[in-house]
Write an enzyme that holds these catalytic residues in place. Structure first.
Site, PDB file in Angstrom:
ATOM      1  N   ASN A  59      -9.424   1.972   2.516  1.00 20.30           N
ATOM      2  CA  ASN A  59      -9.082   1.717   3.922  1.00 20.30           C
ATOM      3  C   ASN A  59      -9.541   2.862   4.817  1.00 20.30           C
ATOM      4  OD1 ASN A  59      -8.067  -0.756   3.446  1.00 20.30           O
ATOM      5  ND2 ASN A  59      -5.979  -0.334   4.105  1.00 20.30           N
ATOM      6  N   CYS A  68      -2.583  -2.044   8.992  1.00 17.55           N
ATOM      7  CA  CYS A  68      -3.034  -1.266   7.838  1.00 17.55           C
ATOM      8  C   CYS A  68      -3.797   0.009   8.196  1.00 17.55           C
ATOM      9  CB  CYS A  68      -3.895  -2.142   6.929  1.00 17.55           C
ATOM     10  SG  CYS A  68      -2.943  -3.452   6.167  1.00 17.55           S
ATOM     11  N   THR A 116       0.861  -1.191   0.000  1.00 17.47           N
ATOM     12  CA  THR A 116       0.000   0.000   0.000  1.00 17.47           C
ATOM     13  C   THR A 116       0.892   1.234   0.000  1.00 17.47           C
ATOM     14  OG1 THR A 116      -1.666  -1.214   1.221  1.00 17.47           O
ATOM     15  CG2 THR A 116      -1.819   1.202   1.274  1.00 17.47           C
ATOM     16  N   GLU A 176      -6.531 -10.032   6.956  1.00 18.54           N
ATOM     17  CA  GLU A 176      -5.875 -11.101   7.698  1.00 18.54           C
ATOM     18  C   GLU A 176      -6.946 -11.965   8.358  1.00 18.54           C
ATOM     19  OE1 GLU A 176      -2.823  -9.521  10.267  1.00 18.54           O
ATOM     20  OE2 GLU A 176      -1.982  -8.368   8.614  1.00 18.54           O
TER      21      GLU A 176
HETATM   22  P1  NAD Z   1       5.029  -7.807   6.533  1.00 15.44           P
HETATM   23  O1  NAD Z   1       5.794  -6.933   7.426  1.00 15.44           O
HETATM   24  O2  NAD Z   1       4.241  -8.947   7.110  1.00 15.44           O
HETATM   25  O3  NAD Z   1       5.985  -8.433   5.420  1.00 15.44           O
HETATM   26  C1  NAD Z   1       6.963  -7.701   4.720  1.00 15.44           C
HETATM   27  C2  NAD Z   1       8.052  -8.676   4.321  1.00 15.44           C
HETATM   28  O4  NAD Z   1       8.956  -7.998   3.447  1.00 15.44           O
HETATM   29  C3  NAD Z   1       8.885  -9.197   5.496  1.00 15.44           C
HETATM   30  O5  NAD Z   1       8.924 -10.612   5.474  1.00 15.44           O
HETATM   31  C4  NAD Z   1      10.269  -8.582   5.256  1.00 15.44           C
HETATM   32  O6  NAD Z   1      11.323  -9.418   5.704  1.00 15.44           O
HETATM   33  C5  NAD Z   1      10.263  -8.438   3.751  1.00 15.44           C
HETATM   34  N1  NAD Z   1      11.236  -7.473   3.236  1.00 15.44           N
HETATM   35  C6  NAD Z   1      11.501  -6.216   3.686  1.00 15.44           C
HETATM   36  N2  NAD Z   1      12.490  -5.646   2.937  1.00 15.44           N
HETATM   37  C7  NAD Z   1      12.832  -6.555   2.001  1.00 15.44           C
HETATM   38  C8  NAD Z   1      13.781  -6.550   0.947  1.00 15.44           C
HETATM   39  N3  NAD Z   1      14.566  -5.502   0.709  1.00 15.44           N
HETATM   40  N4  NAD Z   1      13.893  -7.654   0.186  1.00 15.44           N
HETATM   41  C9  NAD Z   1      13.118  -8.736   0.420  1.00 15.44           C
HETATM   42  N5  NAD Z   1      12.189  -8.793   1.410  1.00 15.44           N
HETATM   43  C10 NAD Z   1      12.041  -7.716   2.188  1.00 15.44           C
HETATM   44  O7  NAD Z   1       4.054  -6.844   5.721  1.00 15.44           O
HETATM   45  P2  NAD Z   1       2.591  -7.165   5.165  1.00 15.44           P
HETATM   46  O8  NAD Z   1       1.594  -7.135   6.267  1.00 15.44           O
HETATM   47  O9  NAD Z   1       2.657  -8.342   4.269  1.00 15.44           O
HETATM   48  O10 NAD Z   1       2.322  -5.849   4.295  1.00 15.44           O
HETATM   49  C11 NAD Z   1       3.048  -5.590   3.103  1.00 15.44           C
HETATM   50  C12 NAD Z   1       2.380  -4.432   2.382  1.00 15.44           C
HETATM   51  O11 NAD Z   1       1.045  -4.796   2.004  1.00 15.44           O
HETATM   52  C13 NAD Z   1       2.237  -3.170   3.222  1.00 15.44           C
HETATM   53  O12 NAD Z   1       2.368  -2.053   2.386  1.00 15.44           O
HETATM   54  C14 NAD Z   1       0.811  -3.248   3.737  1.00 15.44           C
HETATM   55  O13 NAD Z   1       0.266  -1.989   4.021  1.00 15.44           O
HETATM   56  C15 NAD Z   1       0.101  -3.872   2.554  1.00 15.44           C
HETATM   57  N6  NAD Z   1      -1.109  -4.610   2.892  1.00 15.44           N
HETATM   58  C16 NAD Z   1      -1.136  -5.367   4.022  1.00 15.44           C
HETATM   59  C17 NAD Z   1      -2.299  -6.075   4.307  1.00 15.44           C
HETATM   60  C18 NAD Z   1      -2.381  -6.905   5.568  1.00 15.44           C
HETATM   61  O14 NAD Z   1      -3.500  -7.270   5.946  1.00 15.44           O
HETATM   62  N7  NAD Z   1      -1.273  -7.219   6.215  1.00 15.44           N
HETATM   63  C19 NAD Z   1      -3.418  -6.019   3.454  1.00 15.44           C
HETATM   64  C20 NAD Z   1      -3.320  -5.262   2.300  1.00 15.44           C
HETATM   65  C21 NAD Z   1      -2.165  -4.545   2.025  1.00 15.44           C
END
Ligand code: NAD
Length: 495
Positions: A231, A283, A124, A158
């Site tokens: 959101n 989020c 996002t 989630e």
């Molecule tokens: P998260 O923190 O669970 O996962 C992020 C992952 O990226 C981690 O495993 C981290 O180790 C990895 N990472 C970070 N830097 C990296 C790099 N340079 N190379 C490789 N891997 C790297 O995050 P998330 O909850 O999955 O959210 C990710 C994005 O999606 C965010 O922008 C969030 O706002 C969006 N989003 C999340 C949800 C949700 O419900 N969690 C829903 C929709 C959108």
């Protein structure tokens, strides 16, 4: 089935991991990259780092066949046509999204592009991030015709992430040219032409072969705004019902009846009209702040978002005061806490209202015995076991000899406790429910003093007569008790 696409997903968190296994489930070949080596090793060995329904079975089905895990971004990019960026975008200073993780990934990708790639923003991000990604690629020497940047925001929740991904309300593709839009259409084709839903072993959900997923193509900027606006709107709906709940309580209304009456209006709908402890998670809090920041950058004052945030934060104080009102004073009280995750169905404790409330209660001198079906390990990292923080193996063990039971997360199991056993186990039959999992009249029948959100507290026991207790002249008992405790606290400080 359309021709499979070679996909790279960067980030194996809630979004990246779910997207990876789901792309494999619809027939694509996926390499999921994470720079957290221990996570990659766990995934390669078939371990599942997060709690998410259907994730273990899909991982087992596709591991080393449709989906591979690695830390080698270069090799993954070289083999892929589409690179989905799904790294974190946490809240930065002044509310803006911290895009440094996205930038780091883009810089790395730029160093290994030697054929046409589509970079897809799954994280996002604020509007115009697609432009920044393009600029970054060019700055690092990639020629413009070798890449496109597309926004494909993720709307999964989630707890139901896999089903949300495979049965989406909509798929949004923000592309500023036809070539990149076409690749995204191909990737999602098994969902949009319904083939996936007709296949043997497809996970069932709301969509079918006759009613497949809808894909909306917009400009990249519009897609970025769709995500933030969606959101922010959902957060607004939650804060709105919480504000109504506070009002309802002052006039002896019942927020559950009010929400049901409002939700039956098809223009309003019942979803996200649940009064409670407010929104949390990784989020909504950061996305509301980031959207507000985006508006500010354009010289606009999106004041309503500030109100949404304030109402949300206030819910935790409202709950804290209910606990205090139920117990008169807090110092030395032992409290059973059911739920640590920010909502039921997940082990995610990021921005969990439960954690904020427990910290406040401990500061006020309470001892906590907490239970959550899946979030205890993650919580122990931020609230380690101590003389004031304990963990129990089930709800009844948590309740043993406690002065009150608090419900902080809406796990369905917490809504069907054995109340006779609970009453036996607790020191006093007092339940403060931040998720409205029970009917007040039912709790009264079972002999509990029961406080919940947006509904009158029902009292039982020796103080006053049974039932809703209201003092004459509309002074609420909570107000009176808060006043008494404030006086007691002041007296203690002065002593
Ligand atoms: P998260 O923190 O669970 O996962 C992020 C992952 O990226 C981690 O495993 C981290 O180790 C990895 N990472 C970070 N830097 C990296 C790099 N340079 N190379 C490789 N891997 C790297 O995050 P998330 O909850 O999955 O959210 C990710 C994005 O999606 C965010 O922008 C969030 O706002 C969006 N989003 C999340 C949800 C949700 O419900 N969690 C829903 C929709 C959108």
């Amino acid at each position: 089935m359309p021709k499979p696409v070679n996909i790279c997903v960067v980030g194996s968190g809630y979004v990246g991991l779910v997207a990876s296994v789901c792309f494999a489930e619809i027939g694509h070949s996926v390499i999921c990259v994470d720079n957290d080596q221990s996570k990659v090793k766990l995934l390669q060995d078939g371990g599942v780092p997060i709690y998410e329904n259907h994730l273990p079975e899909l991982l087992q089905k596709h591991l080393s066949v449709g989906v591979h895990f690695t830390s080698d971004l270069h090799a993954a990019v070289e083999q892929s046509e589409a690179i989905f960026i799904a790294v974190g975008t946490p809240q930065g200073s002044s509310g803006s999204a911290d895009l440094s993780y996205v930038e780091a990934v883009v810089c790395e990708i730029a160093q290994c592009v030697d054929s046409y790639k589509v970079l897809v923003e799954k994280s996002t991000v604020p509007v115009y991030t697609n432009e920044w990604i393009s600029q970054c690629m060019i700055r690092y020497g990639v020629t413009r015709h070798l890449f496109d940047v597309v926004s494909n925001p993720e709307f999964l929740r989630e707890g139901t992430a896999i089903i949300d991904f495979l049965h989406p309300d909509r798929i949004v593709v923000g592309a500023n040219n036809e070539r990149s839009a076409e690749l995204l259409r191909r990737i999602y084709e098994p969902l949009t032409n319904g083939h996936y839903y007709a296949a043997d072993g497809a996970l069932p959900g709301s969509l079918t072969a006759d009613n497949p997923a809808k894909l909306l193509v917009t400009s990249a900027q519009s897609a970025e705004l769709i995500k933030h606006a969606s959101n922010a709107f959902l957060a607004l709906k939650i804060s709105f019902i919480n504000a109504v709940a506070t009002l309802a309580e002052t006039v002896d209304g019942d927020i559950e009846d009010i929400a049901a009456g409002m939700g039956l209006d098809s223009r309003i709908g019942t979803k996200f009209l649940r009064a409670g402890l407010g929104y949390g998670g990784s989020c909504f809090p950061k996305d509301v702040a980031a959207f507000s920041w985006v508006a500010q950058q354009q010289g606009l004052n999106f004041q309503i978002l500030e109100e949404v945030r304030k109402i949300n934060e206030n819910q935790q104080d409202v709950f804290f005061n209910k606990v205090r009102s139920a117990l008169w004073t807090l110092r030395g009280k032992k409290l059973a806490a059911l739920g640590l995750a920010f909502k039921g169905g997940t082990d995610d404790i990021r921005e969990s209202p439960a954690i904020v409330i427990l910290r406040k209660l401990m500061e006020a001198g309470c001892t906590i015995v907490a239970y959550d079906p899946v979030a205890m390990d993650k919580t122990k990292a931020v609230l380690p076991p101590s003389t004031s923080m304990h963990y129990a193996s089930d709800p009844y063990a948590a309740a043993a000899d406690a002065d009150a039971l608090l419900i902080l997360t809406d796990w369905t199991n917490f809504g069907c406790l054995d109340l006779a056993r609970l009453k036996e186990t607790l020191r006093f039959p007092v339940v403060v429910d931040g998720r409205n999992l029970y009917k007040p009249s039912y709790m009264l029948e079972h002999g509990f003093t029961y406080a919940s959100m947006g509904r009158a507290t029902t009292h039982t026991g020796s103080i006053g007569k049974e039932g809703k207790r209201r003092l004459p002249g509309s002074i609420r008992i909570e107000t009176l008790v808060e006043g008494l405790e404030a006086q007691t606290d002041t007296a203690r400080q002065e002593a």
